[in-house]
Enzyme design. Sequence first.
Site, PDB file in Angstrom:
ATOM      1  N   HIS A 199       0.835  -1.212   0.000  1.00  0.00           N
ATOM      2  CA  HIS A 199       0.000   0.000   0.000  1.00  0.00           C
ATOM      3  C   HIS A 199       0.867   1.258   0.000  1.00  0.00           C
ATOM      4  O   HIS A 199       0.617   2.193  -0.776  1.00  0.00           O
ATOM      5  CB  HIS A 199      -0.917  -0.013   1.231  1.00  0.00           C
ATOM      6  N   GLU A 200       1.884   1.289   0.850  1.00  0.00           N
ATOM      7  CA  GLU A 200       2.726   2.483   0.949  1.00  0.00           C
ATOM      8  C   GLU A 200       3.551   2.695  -0.317  1.00  0.00           C
ATOM      9  O   GLU A 200       3.717   3.822  -0.772  1.00  0.00           O
ATOM     10  CB  GLU A 200       3.635   2.381   2.171  1.00  0.00           C
ATOM     11  N   HIS A 203       1.471   4.331  -3.072  1.00  0.00           N
ATOM     12  CA  HIS A 203       1.407   5.800  -3.095  1.00  0.00           C
ATOM     13  C   HIS A 203       2.507   6.378  -3.983  1.00  0.00           C
ATOM     14  O   HIS A 203       2.292   7.362  -4.702  1.00  0.00           O
ATOM     15  CB  HIS A 203       1.566   6.359  -1.680  1.00  0.00           C
ATOM     16  N   GLU A 254      -6.046   6.912  -1.039  1.00  0.00           N
ATOM     17  CA  GLU A 254      -5.842   5.746  -0.184  1.00  0.00           C
ATOM     18  C   GLU A 254      -6.440   4.494  -0.812  1.00  0.00           C
ATOM     19  O   GLU A 254      -5.834   3.411  -0.772  1.00  0.00           O
ATOM     20  CB  GLU A 254      -6.461   5.995   1.191  1.00  0.00           C
TER      21      GLU A 254
END
Length: 367
Positions: A199-200, A203, A254
Site C-alpha cells: 500500500h505504501e 502511493h 488511499e
Amino acid sequence: MNFLRTGLRISFRGLPRSSSFTARLPRFQQRFASYQRFPGRGGGSGPSFKPYSNFGPYARVQYIWRNYQKPVLVVGAGGTTFYVFNLEEVPITHRRRFNFISPETEKSLVSDREYQSLLQQFRGKVLPREHPYTQLVAKIVERLLPSAHGLDGGDWKVHVIDDPNMVNAFVMPGGKVFVFTGIMPVAQDENGLAAVIGHEIGHNVAHHVGERLSRQFFTIAAAFLVSTLFDVSGQFGSSVTDLILTLPNGRTQETEADHIGLLMMAESCYDPRRAPELWKRMAENERKHGGAPPQFLSTHPSSGTRGETMQKWMPAAMAKYDESDCSITGHAMDEFRRLTDIGRSVRRSAPIPIFTGGSNSSDDDWF
C-alpha cells in the site's frame, strides 16, 4: 418662505434617509451601493443596472461579474486550459487526474535534510539492520519492487522504528521506507506486512505527493472564493474546502494505493486474499483503542470499507497471482506461517541489497 420650507419637510418625511437605507443592505452591498444605477431614477447618464440581490453571496457574484467580467473570463479560460493540459493517467488504475509535478520534481521536493531529520527524530528507536524485523521488511520490499513499475531503480532504504504504540508505516518519495513495530501484531504474518508495505509503495507508484501538491493551487483558490462570497474568515473557508475537496481526494488516493498494493502483492506471489483479513484486524484494533473518526471527516476510508472494496478487486488480483505461477511460493508461505510467526527470527542465505538503516548507521504518506 416659511410655507416653502414646511412643504419640503412634509414631502421628504416619508423617504428613508441615506444612512438608514444603506444600513439595511448586506455589508458587501453597502460597500458598493454608490456604484448602482437604477433605471428611471434621477435621469443619470450612467449604465442602468438592476439592483443587487438581497442575498449576500449572490450580490457579491453580481458585483464581481459586473465590474471584473473580463479578468474573470481570462483567468477562467487560462485555468481551464492549464487544468486540461496537465491531466494524466495514474499508472495501473488508469484514473484521470490533474498533476503538473513530474516524478523527478516530486522526488527532489523531499530533501535529504528532511530524511535526516526523521532519523534524528527516531534516534535510539531505529532497529539495527541485523534485527529480524528489519531483515523481514527489507525482504518484502525487495520482492515487491519488481512489481512497482518505474520505482525499482531508486535508492531504497529500510528503517524499522521500535514503537509498539504506533500502528503505522510510510514510504517517502525516493524510496525511504519506515515501518513501526506497532503494525507487526496487526499484520501477523509476511502476507499481512506485504499488504501494508505494498500500500505504501503504491502511493509512490501513483505519485500521490505530486498530485496533492498540484491540487493545492485549486484548493487555495476555492478557499479564497468561499471566504469572499460568504464573507467568512479564511480559516472557515479552508475548513469548507477541506471537507468538500481535500478529504474526498485523500480517500480516493488511499483506495487507489490499496488497489495498486493488492496487485503488486499478487504479482510478487504474496497471497492477495490475506489483504482483506488485514483490514478486519485493523478494524478490531481500532475498536480496542476507542475507534476511528467518521469516514467523511478522515483522509482514509474506514477499515471495513477498505476490506469490502478489496473483495471487488480480488478476481483480477487472483488472475495476476495465477499468471505469476505462484503456487510453489504460496506453499512455501503457508509453511512459513505454520512454523514461525512474525516475531521470530527470519534468516536469509543471501545478503539483502537494500540498505537497512539502524542504530549502527551514521511523507505524508501515513498508513
